[in-house]
Design an enzyme around this catalytic site. Sequence first.
Site, PDB file in Angstrom:
ATOM      1  N   ASP A 136       0.840  -1.189   0.000  1.00 39.59           N
ATOM      2  CA  ASP A 136       0.000   0.000   0.000  1.00 39.59           C
ATOM      3  C   ASP A 136       0.889   1.258   0.000  1.00 39.59           C
ATOM      4  OD1 ASP A 136      -2.241   1.526   0.121  1.00 39.59           O
ATOM      5  OD2 ASP A 136      -2.466   1.423   2.285  1.00 39.59           O
ATOM      6  N   CYS A 191     -17.790  -6.796 -14.369  1.00 39.43           N
ATOM      7  CA  CYS A 191     -18.761  -5.902 -13.724  1.00 39.43           C
ATOM      8  C   CYS A 191     -20.070  -5.941 -14.517  1.00 39.43           C
ATOM      9  CB  CYS A 191     -18.248  -4.468 -13.673  1.00 39.43           C
ATOM     10  SG  CYS A 191     -17.111  -4.153 -12.320  1.00 39.43           S
ATOM     11  N   CYS A 194     -23.811  -4.268 -13.858  1.00 37.45           N
ATOM     12  CA  CYS A 194     -23.953  -3.930 -12.433  1.00 37.45           C
ATOM     13  C   CYS A 194     -23.451  -2.504 -12.186  1.00 37.45           C
ATOM     14  CB  CYS A 194     -23.135  -4.927 -11.599  1.00 37.45           C
ATOM     15  SG  CYS A 194     -23.068  -4.551  -9.848  1.00 37.45           S
ATOM     16  N   CYS A 247     -18.791   0.392  -0.924  1.00 37.48           N
ATOM     17  CA  CYS A 247     -18.723  -0.030  -2.339  1.00 37.48           C
ATOM     18  C   CYS A 247     -18.139  -1.432  -2.488  1.00 37.48           C
ATOM     19  CB  CYS A 247     -17.988   0.993  -3.195  1.00 37.48           C
ATOM     20  SG  CYS A 247     -16.336   1.369  -2.635  1.00 37.48           S
ATOM     21  N   CYS A 251     -20.835  -5.226  -3.464  1.00 35.14           N
ATOM     22  CA  CYS A 251     -20.341  -5.843  -4.708  1.00 35.14           C
ATOM     23  C   CYS A 251     -20.678  -7.343  -4.715  1.00 35.14           C
ATOM     24  CB  CYS A 251     -18.833  -5.643  -4.823  1.00 35.14           C
ATOM     25  SG  CYS A 251     -18.165  -6.415  -6.304  1.00 35.14           S
TER      26      CYS A 251
HETATM   27  S1  SF4 Z   1     -20.524  -3.506  -7.350  1.00 33.60           S
HETATM   28 FE1  SF4 Z   1     -18.773  -4.762  -7.985  1.00 33.60          FE
HETATM   29  S2  SF4 Z   1     -19.477  -5.830  -9.841  1.00 33.60           S
HETATM   30 FE2  SF4 Z   1     -20.908  -4.161  -9.450  1.00 33.60          FE
HETATM   31  S3  SF4 Z   1     -20.111  -2.477 -10.725  1.00 33.60           S
HETATM   32 FE3  SF4 Z   1     -19.263  -2.218  -8.669  1.00 33.60          FE
HETATM   33  S4  SF4 Z   1     -17.285  -3.240  -8.722  1.00 33.60           S
HETATM   34 FE4  SF4 Z   1     -18.439  -3.966 -10.511  1.00 33.60          FE
HETATM   35  S1  SF4 Z   2     -18.705   3.820  -1.107  1.00 33.14           S
HETATM   36 FE1  SF4 Z   2     -16.587   3.599  -1.833  1.00 33.14          FE
HETATM   37  S2  SF4 Z   2     -16.216   5.433  -3.064  1.00 33.14           S
HETATM   38 FE2  SF4 Z   2     -18.044   5.817  -1.836  1.00 33.14          FE
HETATM   39  S3  SF4 Z   2     -17.333   6.845   0.012  1.00 33.14           S
HETATM   40 FE3  SF4 Z   2     -17.370   4.665   0.474  1.00 33.14          FE
HETATM   41  S4  SF4 Z   2     -15.293   3.931  -0.023  1.00 33.14           S
HETATM   42 FE4  SF4 Z   2     -15.535   5.936  -0.999  1.00 33.14          FE
END
Ligand code: SF4
Ligand code: SF4
Length: 320
Positions: A136, A191, A194, A247, A251
């Site tokens: 990182d 993806c 989605c 996020c 997913c």
């Molecule tokens: S949730 Fe996951 S699969 Fe759906 S668009 Fe976002 S990164 Fe791609």
């Molecule tokens: S959902 Fe993902 S992009 Fe949005 S604030 Fe949270 S970490 Fe950041």
Amino acid sequence: MPDSSERKTQITQWLKKEAVSLGFDACGIAKAEFLKEEAHHLENWLKAGMHGKMTYMENHFDKRLDPRKLVEGARSVIVLLYNYFPVKEISAENNYVISKYAYGKDYHFVIKEKLKTLIGGLQEAAGDIQARAFVDSAPVLERAWAVRAGLGWIGKNSLLINPKLGSFFFIAEIITNLELDFDQPKNNDFCGACRNCIDACPTGAIVSPKTIDARKCLSYLTIELKDEIPEEFAGTFNDRIFGCDICQDVCPWNRFSRPCTEPQFAPDEQLVGLKKNDWENLSEDDFKVIFKNSAVKRTKFNGLKRNIEFARKTKIRESE
Ligand code: SF4
Ligand code: SF4
């Protein structure tokens, strides 16, 4: 005596096996070269100011794009993934929420140790080689390297998605002048249609697929930003005080995340026991004890208190 190509394959196979025995979930190898496609994207992102006050990201532009500027004569970028999905999530009931990656001991230390062991093994097998480990670390575009090493694709949330692991893993690299057998990028992006992550982001930080405006992202606002949190984000924290997993949580590729078996990533008992009231009354001494070995230390005590206060007061205002 094996010829040099057989020897290269033997060392590559040894490396991948050793990585697994050290707990890594995946290992891929990319050719060390200039990241031409990424140069354009990075330049535009920086020009648009989406890195906010992370001015360190403007530095070492060349080094970021060319591993040969980080390790002289670099030939291979070894990319490793380490799953951190917790056995059990800390309850959000009457609690503030921190990112799952920060539950246990600071990953920088845990993973660096494992990388050192791998480098030691490589040096034993291949002799006098140069190798540097990164976890990182700002100068390395780790997700781009992971894609090149065949470990997955960049999702619309800008994170690396591995079809077997999802995205709850740390990414680490070893850049070395040793030539190994390279993996091929898979050139697939699953993806599809989605857009869960884009729709679920509470601040609209995913401004277009694969592009995050860091200035709006809760990870930036709660960890990187050292100033006051802008009022425009009032009501968006939803009890988040260190990072954000939304996020990733939404997913579909994370539906099958397996719990991590590394005991050092298990949450500290004192952390699990905290409730809202405890966070709000946390003293600097408590902070030093509970987060002694934790990545949460990055915000420092005052940063964490600022986040708690912002989450608390803007939530109260919302519900009035
Ligand atoms: S949730 Fe996951 S699969 Fe759906 S668009 Fe976002 S990164 Fe791609
Ligand atoms: S959902 Fe993902 S992009 Fe949005 S604030 Fe949270 S970490 Fe950041």
